[in-house]
Scaffold this motif. Structure first.
Motif, PDB file in Angstrom:
ATOM      1  N   ARG A  21       7.642 -61.105   5.429  1.00  0.00           N
ATOM      2  CA  ARG A  21       7.003 -60.041   4.644  1.00  0.00           C
ATOM      3  C   ARG A  21       6.989 -58.732   5.438  1.00  0.00           C
ATOM      4  O   ARG A  21       7.252 -57.658   4.909  1.00  0.00           O
ATOM      5  CB  ARG A  21       5.584 -60.470   4.282  1.00  0.00           C
TER       6      ARG A  21
ATOM      7  N   TYR B 264      14.725 -53.686 -10.487  1.00  0.00           N
ATOM      8  CA  TYR B 264      14.853 -53.835  -9.030  1.00  0.00           C
ATOM      9  C   TYR B 264      15.942 -52.893  -8.505  1.00  0.00           C
ATOM     10  O   TYR B 264      15.777 -52.214  -7.508  1.00  0.00           O
ATOM     11  CB  TYR B 264      15.221 -55.268  -8.643  1.00  0.00           C
TER      12      TYR B 264
ATOM     13  N   SER C 133       5.884 -53.776  -4.988  1.00  0.00           N
ATOM     14  CA  SER C 133       6.232 -55.174  -5.249  1.00  0.00           C
ATOM     15  C   SER C 133       7.681 -55.297  -5.738  1.00  0.00           C
ATOM     16  O   SER C 133       8.395 -56.227  -5.367  1.00  0.00           O
ATOM     17  CB  SER C 133       5.205 -55.774  -6.199  1.00  0.00           C
ATOM     18  N   ARG C 134       8.126 -54.330  -6.560  1.00  0.00           N
ATOM     19  CA  ARG C 134       9.534 -54.364  -6.994  1.00  0.00           C
ATOM     20  C   ARG C 134      10.476 -54.183  -5.811  1.00  0.00           C
ATOM     21  O   ARG C 134      11.535 -54.791  -5.747  1.00  0.00           O
ATOM     22  CB  ARG C 134       9.787 -53.270  -8.028  1.00  0.00           C
TER      23      ARG C 134
ATOM     24  N   TYR D 124       9.877 -54.954  -2.619  1.00  0.00           N
ATOM     25  CA  TYR D 124       9.873 -56.177  -1.809  1.00  0.00           C
ATOM     26  C   TYR D 124      10.762 -57.239  -2.456  1.00  0.00           C
ATOM     27  O   TYR D 124      11.625 -57.833  -1.827  1.00  0.00           O
ATOM     28  CB  TYR D 124       8.447 -56.729  -1.676  1.00  0.00           C
ATOM     29  N   ARG D 125      10.511 -57.456  -3.763  1.00  0.00           N
ATOM     30  CA  ARG D 125      11.260 -58.516  -4.445  1.00  0.00           C
ATOM     31  C   ARG D 125      12.731 -58.173  -4.588  1.00  0.00           C
ATOM     32  O   ARG D 125      13.595 -59.029  -4.430  1.00  0.00           O
ATOM     33  CB  ARG D 125      10.650 -58.795  -5.820  1.00  0.00           C
ATOM     34  N   GLY D 126      13.001 -56.911  -4.902  1.00  0.00           N
ATOM     35  CA  GLY D 126      14.385 -56.478  -5.069  1.00  0.00           C
ATOM     36  C   GLY D 126      15.174 -56.639  -3.785  1.00  0.00           C
ATOM     37  O   GLY D 126      16.288 -57.176  -3.782  1.00  0.00           O
TER      38      GLY D 126
ATOM     39  N   SER E  48      14.430 -58.522  -1.258  1.00  0.00           N
ATOM     40  CA  SER E  48      14.513 -59.938  -0.924  1.00  0.00           C
ATOM     41  C   SER E  48      15.627 -60.622  -1.736  1.00  0.00           C
ATOM     42  O   SER E  48      16.431 -61.390  -1.202  1.00  0.00           O
ATOM     43  CB  SER E  48      13.154 -60.569  -1.215  1.00  0.00           C
ATOM     44  N   GLU E  49      15.662 -60.311  -3.031  1.00  0.00           N
ATOM     45  CA  GLU E  49      16.697 -60.938  -3.885  1.00  0.00           C
ATOM     46  C   GLU E  49      18.097 -60.464  -3.521  1.00  0.00           C
ATOM     47  O   GLU E  49      19.042 -61.252  -3.515  1.00  0.00           O
ATOM     48  CB  GLU E  49      16.419 -60.644  -5.360  1.00  0.00           C
TER      49      GLU E  49
ATOM     50  N   GLU F 228      19.164 -62.227  -0.442  1.00  0.00           N
ATOM     51  CA  GLU F 228      19.533 -63.619  -0.755  1.00  0.00           C
ATOM     52  C   GLU F 228      20.897 -63.706  -1.428  1.00  0.00           C
ATOM     53  O   GLU F 228      21.723 -64.529  -1.071  1.00  0.00           O
ATOM     54  CB  GLU F 228      18.505 -64.229  -1.709  1.00  0.00           C
TER      55      GLU F 228
END
Lengths: 155, 188
Positions: free
Chosen positions: A11, B140, B170-171, B173-175, B177-178, B181
């Motif tokens: 994180r 994202y 949050s977008r 972080y998730r974007g 991260s995705e 990946e």
């Protein structure tokens, strides 16, 4: 090293790119990365993903740019002409209102005279006078509303 | 900077043709790139590109110079895309995650010193990254572009996407991260 530590490290690694880290978090994550191969790999791949994302470039077709410029110039001209027309319409409205106001007493007498001659009830010729007075304004309002609706539909 | 944006606002109110030419010149690349990220399709992005500029001239009087011009420009482009989608599918930006078809969306810059082999490799790399990007949801892709290519602040991004700061973060972080990946797992 607990799973929580890895999650926190991941994180923070993303957080460093997204919003920056406090010195304490920075210190913690750096210490963690020195001893954790898994999170180091995660940090490397995040950095690489960002580097690759930043390397993406697009090509802008010069024809598209030229066409856009032409369209914009035409639109600017159209809007300018519309503003001139609108100004003329406002001036006409103002003149019409002034003339209407000045001639109202004479027109009132004319309506009364016509009403008497044709023996129609007072409210009928008064209604006629009211319509004569308001119809031009109603017509102009309709024109304005129609123009605005058409302009909004185009956007 | 404030003086600059105020001058810009005055020029837009006057619909100054020279100013419009300068703005197109200056922002053409960034606007098209943003639209490509948003729509995932070159054809759609090019259509919206023209429409965005037309809207800039139509609504130039609404630009008050409080925000940077690009923030306002991106907001206009975004609203245009969303309005269009709403009219067509009663959807929102979420409906824009489908990859586009036809022309390739990204093309590498082709400096003269690149050999044909290097150019082909750059092409392939570009296509691989786009392949990963278009599989991300549009919201994202959008924030990733605004943050990491446009270098907008989180507050500016929140203004463009009309979302709270927490949603933007949050977008991101998730974007991110995705994207990591997708690029990692496919070994692209």
């Amino acid at each position: 090293m607990s799973e929580n530590d890895h999650e926190r490290a991941e994180r923070l690694i993303l957080g460093d790119w997204v919003e920056g880290l406090s010195p304490t978090d920075h210190q913690w994550v750096n210490r963690h990365l020195e001893t954790c191969a898994r999170c180091s790999k995660f940090a490397d791949s995040a950095e690489q993903a960002l580097r690759r994302l930043r390397s993406v470039s697009v090509r802008v077709d010069p024809v598209l740019v030229r066409a856009t410029r032409l369209r914009l110039h035409a639109r600017a001209l159209e809007l300018h002409e519309r503003r001139v027309q609108l100004t003329m319409l406002w001036i006409s409205c103002a003149l019409s209102w002034v003339l209407g106001a000045l001639s109202a007493p004479f027109v009132w007498r004319a309506f009364a005279w016509l009403g008497e001659r044709s023996r129609i009830p007072a409210f009928a010729w008064q209604l006629g006078f009211a319509l004569w007075w308001t119809l031009p304004a109603v017509a102009v309002t309709v024109v304005f509303v129609m123009r605005r609706t058409r302009a909004e539909n185009r956007l | 900077m404030e003086r600059e944006t105020q001058a810009l606002a005055r020029g837009l109110r006057r619909r100054d043709p020279d100013l419009l030419d300068r703005l197109i010149e200056q922002y053409q690349y960034r606007l098209l790139r943003y639209l490509l990220y948003l729509t995932g399709s070159r054809e759609a992005a090019e259509d919206f590109f023209q429409e965005t500029w037309v809207r800039v001239i139509d609504r130039g009087h609404q630009y008050n110079g409080k925000f940077k011009f690009e923030t306002w420009l991106f907001t206009i482009a975004r609203n245009l895309v969303i309005d269009f989608r709403r009219r067509k599918t009663a959807g929102s930006l979420d409906a824009l995650s489908e990859p586009g078809e036809g022309q390739p969306m990204a093309e590498p810059a082709a400096p003269d010193n690149l050999s044909p082999a290097d150019l082909a490799a750059a092409h392939e790399e570009s296509e691989r990254i786009w392949a990963a990007l278009v599989r991300l949801p549009a919201f994202y892709r959008e924030v990733l572009l605004l943050r990491f290519q446009e270098d907008l602040s989180l507050e500016e991004i929140a203004a463009v996407v009309a979302a709270p700061l927490s949603t933007v973060k949050s977008r991101l972080y998730r974007g991110l991260s995705e994207l990591r990946e997708k690029l990692e797992t496919e070994k692209v």
